[in-house]
Design a protein around this motif. Structure first.
Motif, PDB file in Angstrom:
ATOM      1  N   GLU A 149     112.855  86.381  39.724  1.00 37.47           N
ATOM      2  CA  GLU A 149     113.132  86.272  38.474  1.00 37.47           C
ATOM      3  C   GLU A 149     112.123  85.986  37.300  1.00 37.47           C
ATOM      4  O   GLU A 149     111.340  84.965  37.571  1.00 37.47           O
ATOM      5  CB  GLU A 149     114.371  85.108  38.362  1.00 37.47           C
ATOM      6  N   GLY A 150     112.260  86.586  36.229  1.00 39.77           N
ATOM      7  CA  GLY A 150     111.133  86.153  34.965  1.00 39.77           C
ATOM      8  C   GLY A 150     109.920  87.115  35.030  1.00 39.77           C
ATOM      9  O   GLY A 150     109.567  87.733  35.850  1.00 39.77           O
ATOM     10  N   THR A 151     109.480  87.039  33.904  1.00 42.69           N
ATOM     11  CA  THR A 151     108.038  87.895  33.908  1.00 42.69           C
ATOM     12  C   THR A 151     106.918  87.234  34.276  1.00 42.69           C
ATOM     13  O   THR A 151     107.005  85.847  34.106  1.00 42.69           O
ATOM     14  CB  THR A 151     107.904  88.331  32.338  1.00 42.69           C
ATOM     15  N   PRO A 152     105.821  87.902  34.419  1.00 37.01           N
ATOM     16  CA  PRO A 152     104.753  87.121  35.062  1.00 37.01           C
ATOM     17  C   PRO A 152     104.512  86.002  33.938  1.00 37.01           C
ATOM     18  O   PRO A 152     103.741  84.900  34.125  1.00 37.01           O
ATOM     19  CB  PRO A 152     103.563  87.914  35.115  1.00 37.01           C
ATOM     20  N   GLU A 153     104.347  86.347  32.568  1.00 36.97           N
ATOM     21  CA  GLU A 153     104.203  85.336  31.539  1.00 36.97           C
ATOM     22  C   GLU A 153     104.909  84.274  31.546  1.00 36.97           C
ATOM     23  O   GLU A 153     104.510  82.867  31.358  1.00 36.97           O
ATOM     24  CB  GLU A 153     104.061  86.190  30.285  1.00 36.97           C
ATOM     25  N   GLN A 154     106.208  84.547  31.836  1.00 35.69           N
ATOM     26  CA  GLN A 154     107.200  83.075  31.858  1.00 35.69           C
ATOM     27  C   GLN A 154     107.041  82.398  32.938  1.00 35.69           C
ATOM     28  O   GLN A 154     106.923  81.206  32.982  1.00 35.69           O
ATOM     29  CB  GLN A 154     108.569  83.936  31.597  1.00 35.69           C
ATOM     30  N   LEU A 155     106.582  83.060  34.048  1.00 43.49           N
ATOM     31  CA  LEU A 155     106.406  82.267  35.438  1.00 43.49           C
ATOM     32  C   LEU A 155     105.005  81.457  35.038  1.00 43.49           C
ATOM     33  O   LEU A 155     105.123  80.397  35.800  1.00 43.49           O
ATOM     34  CB  LEU A 155     106.310  83.291  36.503  1.00 43.49           C
ATOM     35  N   ALA A 156     104.079  81.907  34.417  1.00 37.83           N
ATOM     36  CA  ALA A 156     102.867  81.220  34.502  1.00 37.83           C
ATOM     37  C   ALA A 156     103.102  79.954  33.503  1.00 37.83           C
ATOM     38  O   ALA A 156     102.682  78.929  33.817  1.00 37.83           O
ATOM     39  CB  ALA A 156     101.900  82.136  33.549  1.00 37.83           C
ATOM     40  N   THR A 157     103.906  80.344  32.281  1.00 40.16           N
ATOM     41  CA  THR A 157     104.241  79.081  31.513  1.00 40.16           C
ATOM     42  C   THR A 157     105.144  77.956  32.304  1.00 40.16           C
ATOM     43  O   THR A 157     104.552  76.749  32.239  1.00 40.16           O
ATOM     44  CB  THR A 157     105.160  79.394  30.449  1.00 40.16           C
ATOM     45  N   ALA A 158     106.032  78.442  33.255  1.00 43.89           N
ATOM     46  CA  ALA A 158     106.869  77.432  34.126  1.00 43.89           C
ATOM     47  C   ALA A 158     105.754  76.918  35.065  1.00 43.89           C
ATOM     48  O   ALA A 158     105.769  75.498  35.406  1.00 43.89           O
ATOM     49  CB  ALA A 158     107.536  78.162  34.828  1.00 43.89           C
ATOM     50  N   ALA A 159     104.816  77.704  35.591  1.00 50.32           N
ATOM     51  CA  ALA A 159     103.874  77.178  36.561  1.00 50.32           C
ATOM     52  C   ALA A 159     103.062  75.981  36.235  1.00 50.32           C
ATOM     53  O   ALA A 159     102.869  74.878  36.713  1.00 50.32           O
ATOM     54  CB  ALA A 159     102.922  78.210  37.201  1.00 50.32           C
ATOM     55  N   VAL A 160     102.461  76.351  34.929  1.00 48.03           N
ATOM     56  CA  VAL A 160     101.719  75.325  34.271  1.00 48.03           C
ATOM     57  C   VAL A 160     102.484  73.931  34.093  1.00 48.03           C
ATOM     58  O   VAL A 160     101.690  72.949  34.194  1.00 48.03           O
ATOM     59  CB  VAL A 160     101.027  75.518  32.987  1.00 48.03           C
ATOM     60  N   ASP A 161     103.744  74.089  33.778  1.00 42.03           N
ATOM     61  CA  ASP A 161     104.377  72.761  33.817  1.00 42.03           C
ATOM     62  C   ASP A 161     104.823  72.098  35.050  1.00 42.03           C
ATOM     63  O   ASP A 161     104.458  71.072  35.278  1.00 42.03           O
ATOM     64  CB  ASP A 161     105.804  73.197  33.019  1.00 42.03           C
ATOM     65  N   GLY A 162     105.366  72.892  35.710  1.00 37.95           N
ATOM     66  CA  GLY A 162     105.730  72.316  37.213  1.00 37.95           C
ATOM     67  C   GLY A 162     104.716  71.922  37.646  1.00 37.95           C
ATOM     68  O   GLY A 162     104.540  70.880  38.556  1.00 37.95           O
ATOM     69  N   TYR A 163     103.718  72.717  38.155  1.00 38.02           N
ATOM     70  CA  TYR A 163     102.662  72.373  38.878  1.00 38.02           C
ATOM     71  C   TYR A 163     101.571  71.336  38.302  1.00 38.02           C
ATOM     72  O   TYR A 163     101.032  70.504  38.871  1.00 38.02           O
ATOM     73  CB  TYR A 163     101.606  73.525  39.041  1.00 38.02           C
ATOM     74  N   GLY A 164     101.744  71.437  37.063  1.00 38.49           N
ATOM     75  CA  GLY A 164     100.985  70.368  36.199  1.00 38.49           C
ATOM     76  C   GLY A 164     101.507  68.881  36.466  1.00 38.49           C
ATOM     77  O   GLY A 164     100.860  67.983  36.433  1.00 38.49           O
ATOM     78  N   ARG A 165     102.808  68.792  36.246  1.00 34.83           N
ATOM     79  CA  ARG A 165     103.579  67.637  36.584  1.00 34.83           C
ATOM     80  C   ARG A 165     103.119  67.192  37.999  1.00 34.83           C
ATOM     81  O   ARG A 165     102.929  65.720  38.185  1.00 34.83           O
ATOM     82  CB  ARG A 165     105.082  67.688  36.607  1.00 34.83           C
ATOM     83  N   LEU A 166     102.980  67.707  39.201  1.00 32.84           N
ATOM     84  CA  LEU A 166     102.922  67.576  40.246  1.00 32.84           C
ATOM     85  C   LEU A 166     101.277  67.204  40.520  1.00 32.84           C
ATOM     86  O   LEU A 166     100.953  66.140  41.102  1.00 32.84           O
ATOM     87  CB  LEU A 166     102.966  68.683  41.498  1.00 32.84           C
ATOM     88  N   LEU A 167     100.402  67.572  39.652  1.00 33.87           N
ATOM     89  CA  LEU A 167      98.974  67.491  39.699  1.00 33.87           C
ATOM     90  C   LEU A 167      98.838  65.910  39.039  1.00 33.87           C
ATOM     91  O   LEU A 167      97.926  65.178  39.506  1.00 33.87           O
ATOM     92  CB  LEU A 167      98.170  68.282  39.000  1.00 33.87           C
ATOM     93  N   GLU A 168      99.598  65.744  38.076  1.00 33.37           N
ATOM     94  CA  GLU A 168      99.435  64.397  37.587  1.00 33.37           C
ATOM     95  C   GLU A 168      99.799  63.272  38.505  1.00 33.37           C
ATOM     96  O   GLU A 168      99.223  62.227  38.570  1.00 33.37           O
ATOM     97  CB  GLU A 168     100.338  64.530  36.407  1.00 33.37           C
ATOM     98  N   TYR A 169     101.276  63.563  39.228  1.00 33.65           N
ATOM     99  CA  TYR A 169     101.416  62.548  40.230  1.00 33.65           C
ATOM    100  C   TYR A 169     100.270  62.380  41.214  1.00 33.65           C
ATOM    101  O   TYR A 169      99.928  61.305  41.731  1.00 33.65           O
ATOM    102  CB  TYR A 169     102.532  62.898  40.751  1.00 33.65           C
ATOM    103  N   ALA A 170      99.832  63.452  41.841  1.00 33.00           N
ATOM    104  CA  ALA A 170      98.904  63.315  42.896  1.00 33.00           C
ATOM    105  C   ALA A 170      97.705  62.914  42.588  1.00 33.00           C
ATOM    106  O   ALA A 170      97.184  62.244  43.275  1.00 33.00           O
ATOM    107  CB  ALA A 170      98.587  64.722  43.522  1.00 33.00           C
ATOM    108  N   GLY A 171      97.163  63.166  41.235  1.00 32.17           N
ATOM    109  CA  GLY A 171      96.025  62.657  40.713  1.00 32.17           C
ATOM    110  C   GLY A 171      95.985  61.036  40.742  1.00 32.17           C
ATOM    111  O   GLY A 171      94.703  60.451  41.043  1.00 32.17           O
ATOM    112  N   LYS A 172      96.997  60.383  40.530  1.00 28.16           N
ATOM    113  CA  LYS A 172      96.937  58.939  40.631  1.00 28.16           C
ATOM    114  C   LYS A 172      96.862  58.491  41.937  1.00 28.16           C
ATOM    115  O   LYS A 172      96.371  57.451  42.262  1.00 28.16           O
ATOM    116  CB  LYS A 172      98.378  58.547  39.955  1.00 28.16           C
TER     117      LYS A 172
END
Length: 341
Positions: free
Chosen positions: A162-185
């Motif tokens: 579901e979703g275009t590659p562009e939409q999925l990239a935007t979602a990935a930056v958000d979802g993966y980015g949140r996880l990176l922030e938590y793991a970074g701590k």
């Protein structure tokens, strides 16, 4: 010859000799720095059929790796923890086994909720569901968890994501980015494998990486996971899924090359071997020449043999057993080190 002149000549000779020695030392240092090497780890999924079949447990993994294959670096799979990753008693026992054997826990491959879900609430929930895995990995002494970007079930069932590659990239930056922030701590890396759906496209993965400033991001190039589309399984069970074939695939050598600037490890996936012990699907010398040319060295390369699972679940008896496949993959990696090191 007067004393001053003699001293001058002696000093000049010593200086010249020093330059010569410095040049030799410089060349030797350069040669040492250029030496291509890596450590070999073992991915738990290599025992998938035994783990799924109840012949082995997650707790047995460290001992099998050390005693059977003389491998001391481990890559776990989340599913084989049987939801005990938040059980401190369980984690303490697993860590004790590893410590007693002198093992290094490298990463946990987490196959969890969809970090690229288009719905914001679902995406937030997915990120938060990965947090306990960060905590478990930190406790075990791992350096990273491996996650997926993309809808695993859509790919496995043969459905369009579901979703275009562009939409999925935007979602990935958000979802993966949140996880990176938590793991970074926690001082932990979160690395992405080319695995399912849109994440099999190396250009898409690199595009996501470029949008994230986090220092703990990274990629885990997997030689065998560049299949963009598979045939629809006859049955929606493990046997049916394992029997599917790839109908559209990105070039694995170009894919690895594109991913290497962000690589924090390598997954050396194998399924079968020819009579010379080589992998007929991936030219190991060719792909490791690409890896070497990228400047990557001194990292960890994981053995991930899938042929045993395909043999036991799909009935393809031409593929080696888990034991044979692990040993042959290790021999291939040792051959790479001998030829390219």
């Amino acid at each position: 010859m007067n004393t001053n002149r003699r001293q001058f000549i002696n000093q000049l000779g010593l200086a010249t000799a020093g330059l010569g020695l410095a040049s030799i030392d410089s060349l030797m240092a350069k040669d040492t720095a250029a030496k291509f090497t890596f450590d070999i780890s073992l991915a738990e999924f290599s025992f998938a059929s035994e783990l799924y079949g109840g012949k082995m447990t997650n707790m047995d993994f460290p001992g099998r790796a050390k005693n059977d294959y003389d491998i001391s670096i481990l890559e776990y799979v989340s599913g084989f923890f049987n939801n005990k990753h938040t059980d401190q008693t369980y984690l303490k026992e697993l860590k004790k086994r590893c410590d007693d054997l002198g093992m290094k826990n490298h990463l946990i491959m987490v196959d969890g909720e969809n970090l690229t879900a288009l719905d914001a609430a679902a995406r937030q929930k997915a990120a938060e569901s990965h947090y306990p895995w960060v905590d478990a990995a930190k406790f075990l002494g791992c350096t990273a968890i491996r996650v997926n970007l993309g809808d695993a079930m859509a790919m496995l069932s043969g459905k369009k994501e579901e979703g275009t590659p562009e939409q999925l990239a935007t979602a990935a930056v958000d979802g993966y980015g949140r996880l990176l922030e938590y793991a970074g701590k926690a001082g932990l890396n979160v690395i992405v494998e080319n695995h399912f759906g849109v994440s099999t496209d190396p250009d898409w993965l690199v595009g996501v990486m470029k949008q994230l400033p986090a220092k703990n991001k990274g990629l885990l190039p997997d030689f065998g996971n560049f299949c963009a589309e598979r045939s629809k399984p006859a049955t929606m069970d493990l046997k049916g899924i394992m029997a599917t074939t790839c109908v559209k695939e990105h070039d694995r050598y170009e894919g690895v090359k594109k991913m290497m600037p962000y690589a924090r490890g390598i997954s050396a996936k194998t399924h079968r071997f020819d009579d010379k012990g080589n992998d007929p699907e991936t030219d190991f010398i060719k792909v490791f020449n690409i890896i070497k040319a990228s400047g990557w060295t001194g990292g960890i390369v994981g053995i991930e043999y899938e042929g045993g699972l395909m043999r036991d679940m799909g009935g393809d008896m031409t593929k080696p057993t888990n034991d044979e496949g692990i040993r042959q993959t290790k021999a291939l990696l040792e051959k790479v080190l001998e030829e390219l090191g």
